[in-house]
Write a protein that holds these residues in place. Structure first.
Motif, short mmCIF file in Angstrom:
data_model
loop_
_atom_site.label_atom_id
_atom_site.label_comp_id
_atom_site.label_asym_id
_atom_site.label_seq_id
_atom_site.Cartn_x
_atom_site.Cartn_y
_atom_site.Cartn_z
N SER A 268 88.31 85.21 68.15
CA SER A 268 86.86 85.21 67.90
C SER A 268 86.24 86.46 68.49
N VAL A 269 85.01 86.74 68.06
CA VAL A 269 84.27 87.89 68.58
C VAL A 269 82.78 87.64 68.48
N VAL A 270 82.05 88.15 69.45
CA VAL A 270 80.60 88.24 69.38
C VAL A 270 80.25 89.70 69.62
N ALA A 271 79.48 90.29 68.70
CA ALA A 271 79.22 91.73 68.77
C ALA A 271 77.75 92.03 68.49
N THR A 272 77.35 93.22 68.88
CA THR A 272 75.99 93.69 68.60
C THR A 272 76.04 95.18 68.33
N GLY A 273 75.03 95.69 67.67
CA GLY A 273 75.02 97.13 67.37
C GLY A 273 73.78 97.51 66.59
N GLY A 274 73.78 98.73 66.08
CA GLY A 274 72.64 99.22 65.31
C GLY A 274 72.72 100.72 65.12
N ALA A 275 71.59 101.32 64.76
CA ALA A 275 71.49 102.76 64.60
C ALA A 275 70.39 103.26 65.51
N ALA A 276 70.78 103.89 66.62
CA ALA A 276 69.81 104.38 67.59
C ALA A 276 69.25 105.74 67.19
N TRP A 277 70.07 106.59 66.60
CA TRP A 277 69.62 107.92 66.20
C TRP A 277 69.84 108.20 64.71
N ARG A 278 70.75 107.48 64.09
CA ARG A 278 71.18 107.80 62.72
C ARG A 278 70.03 107.58 61.74
N PRO A 279 69.58 108.60 61.03
CA PRO A 279 68.46 108.44 60.10
C PRO A 279 68.80 107.49 58.95
N LYS A 280 67.79 106.86 58.40
CA LYS A 280 67.97 105.96 57.26
C LYS A 280 67.76 106.75 55.97
N ASP A 281 68.76 107.55 55.60
CA ASP A 281 68.68 108.31 54.37
C ASP A 281 70.05 108.31 53.70
N GLU A 282 70.16 108.89 52.50
CA GLU A 282 71.40 108.78 51.74
C GLU A 282 72.51 109.64 52.32
N THR A 286 74.11 103.54 55.41
CA THR A 286 73.58 102.32 56.01
C THR A 286 74.53 101.73 57.05
N ILE A 287 75.37 102.59 57.66
CA ILE A 287 76.26 102.09 58.69
C ILE A 287 75.61 102.25 60.07
N PHE A 288 76.17 101.56 61.06
CA PHE A 288 75.67 101.63 62.43
C PHE A 288 76.18 102.90 63.11
N ASP A 289 75.52 103.27 64.21
CA ASP A 289 76.05 104.36 65.03
C ASP A 289 76.53 103.86 66.40
N HIS A 290 76.47 102.55 66.63
CA HIS A 290 77.07 101.98 67.84
C HIS A 290 77.31 100.49 67.65
N ILE A 291 78.44 100.01 68.17
CA ILE A 291 78.77 98.58 68.15
C ILE A 291 79.48 98.24 69.45
N SER A 292 79.02 97.19 70.12
CA SER A 292 79.70 96.62 71.29
C SER A 292 80.20 95.24 70.92
N ALA A 293 81.43 94.93 71.29
CA ALA A 293 82.02 93.66 70.87
C ALA A 293 82.79 93.01 72.02
N ASP A 294 82.66 91.69 72.12
CA ASP A 294 83.40 90.90 73.11
C ASP A 294 84.36 90.00 72.35
N VAL A 301 92.08 85.57 77.40
CA VAL A 301 91.83 86.94 77.84
C VAL A 301 90.84 87.60 76.89
N ARG A 302 89.96 88.43 77.45
CA ARG A 302 88.92 89.05 76.64
C ARG A 302 89.13 90.56 76.56
N MET A 303 88.74 91.10 75.42
CA MET A 303 88.72 92.55 75.21
C MET A 303 87.27 92.97 74.98
N SER A 304 86.82 93.94 75.77
CA SER A 304 85.52 94.54 75.57
C SER A 304 85.70 95.83 74.76
N SER A 305 85.06 95.90 73.62
CA SER A 305 85.22 97.04 72.72
C SER A 305 83.88 97.74 72.56
N TYR A 306 83.92 99.09 72.65
CA TYR A 306 82.68 99.85 72.46
C TYR A 306 82.96 101.11 71.68
#
Length: 423
Positions: A268-282, A286-294, A301-306
């Motif tokens: 299983s995984v719980v993750a979060t992310g978004g686009a902090a600087w990446r402009p919304k243009d063609e 429409t992809i993210f520029d950062h994702i953190s995942a647990d 055992v857990r893996m922290s992914s960034y």
């Protein structure tokens, strides 16, 4: 792929309706000794920078490999690649091993089929990853050995298709080596083996990082001559259907190492992310520029992914950290390390029977699906389990009637947790 520290029985790779009546488990086939020609003929599908570099790595990795066929969606990409390969191979003293005659240069969406019909022993699959399941399936049906760039797909539907072909490749004893080159690097091989044999005691935590800079192919925008499909293909990293987002396309390297160490995939995984600087243009898509995942493995055992792609000049880190009961270790591969060509050395040794039989298809497919699971959690805001992603109905690949330069693949809205729907 059972962890030595995990007594939990692994479920078969595909279960339930998604299995289409077949159960897949990661297999470690026995040593296979077989006949292969002294010279191995290679066909390249996907003539961008990654495919071209794979050819050069192959020339370095084995002295009896020659390139005889090439295919790409675009003629300019193929011709540029061939010109560069000839120049660089000549500088290596291997110019005579680039032997691609005019009638073995194929252009268009069906170029992969024509490469596979050529007189080749091995095919390199190096197009953007959205195409990988289709091309890999065709390669196995054609009974070709495969060097398969990572990742192996971008959605659950594609990975199930890839896994079905992967199982056939094992049954046919075809060699498949992935572009996850850490699996061929002596530094990683030695340290992962030591970890599996208790160097640090029980593994208690893992940390995976790809903190780097953006990959943008068309910073100057769209050429007026390009239709929608051609534009998206030429600017592929910004398009979800063909790239899969950074966590899939790039961060797979680090997540794959963690799965390799654990001997299994997370549940299983719980993750979060978004686009902090990446402009919304063609250009940026429409992809993210950062994702953190647990991530959580079967034994708890857990893996922290960034992963993160911010502009040049900011902090960077690309490695894995493994914490054990007796200490911790940082695993880092230098850019351009020996794994890039040793993966080809082991590929040809496997084909000729000079070394152990190798087929990495199912293991790296599991790591690809692990990455997709993290992306879907970040996009949707949901906890995603292995069974959920394994049975996902998501199919991002445009249908065949869109496989033309003026086709119009759908451009999705920017993913917003709570609005984005996991399928």
């Amino acid at each position: 792929m059972e962890s030595k520290n995990n007594n939990t029985s692994r479920r078969s790779f595909l279960t339930g309706p998604a299995a289409a009546g077949a159960a897949f488990t990661i297999m470690r086939p026995e040593l296979v000794k077989g006949w292969a020609p002294a010279k191995l003929k290679v066909g390249l599908v996907g003539c961008g920078g990654r495919g071209s570099q794979a050819v050069l790595d192959a020339l370095k990795g084995d002295s009896a490999v020659e390139l005889v066929a090439m295919g790409d969606a675009f003629e300019d990409k193929l011709e540029k690649s061939l010109k560069d390969l000839r120049t660089r191979a000549e500088a290596m003293g291997a110019g005579d091993r680039i032997r691609v005659e005019p009638d073995k240069r194929f252009v268009g969406f069906d170029a992969f089929k024509k490469v596979l019909k050529s007189d080749i022993d091995v095919v390199f699959l190096a197009t953007p990853p959205g195409w990988r399941p289709i091309h890999f399936e065709a390669a196995i049906e054609a009974n070709k050995h495969v060097f398969c760039e990572k990742p192996f797909g971008v959605d659950g539907t594609g990975i199930r298709r890839f896994m079905a072909a992967a199982q056939k490749s094992v049954e046919k004893k075809l060699t498949v080596v992935s572009g996850a080159q850490r699996r061929s690097d002596p530094y990683y091989l030695e340290n992962v083996d030591a970890l599996k044999n208790g160097k640090l005691g029980d593994i208690v935590g893992l940390y995976a990082y790809w903190v780097g800079t953006p990959v943008i192919q068309q910073r100057n925008g769209r050429d007026a001559k390009w239709g929608d499909m051609e534009w998206q293909l030429r600017n592929w990293y910004s398009n979800l259907w063909i790239c899969g987002d950074q966590i899939v396309e790039q961060h797979l390297h680090n997540i794959d190492v963690c799965n390799w160490v654990m001997g299994t995939h997370p549940i299983s995984v719980v993750a979060t992310g978004g686009a902090a600087w990446r402009p919304k243009d063609e250009i940026h898509g429409t992809i993210f520029d950062h994702i953190s995942a647990d991530y959580e493995y079967p034994n708890g055992v857990r893996m922290s992914s960034y992963c993160r792609q911010f502009p040049n000049g900011l902090y960077g880190q690309v490695n894995e950290v493994v914490a054990g009961a007796k200490g911790r270790i940082e695993l880092t591969q230098p850019r351009g390390g020996v794994g890039y060509y040793l993966e080809h050395t082991k590929l040809y040794k496997s084909i000729r029977g000079d070394g152990p039989y190798i087929n990495e298809s199912l293991e790296v497919a599991a790591s690809t699906l692990t990455c997709i699971m993290g992306r879907e959690s970040a996009y949707s805001g949901q906890k995603i389990t292995w069974d959920m992603i394994l049975n996902s109905k998501q199919d991002l690949m445009p249908k065949e009637d869109q496989w033309k330069y003026d086709g119009k693949p759908e451009i999705p809205d920017f993913p917003v947790p709570g609005k984005y729907k996991f399928i």
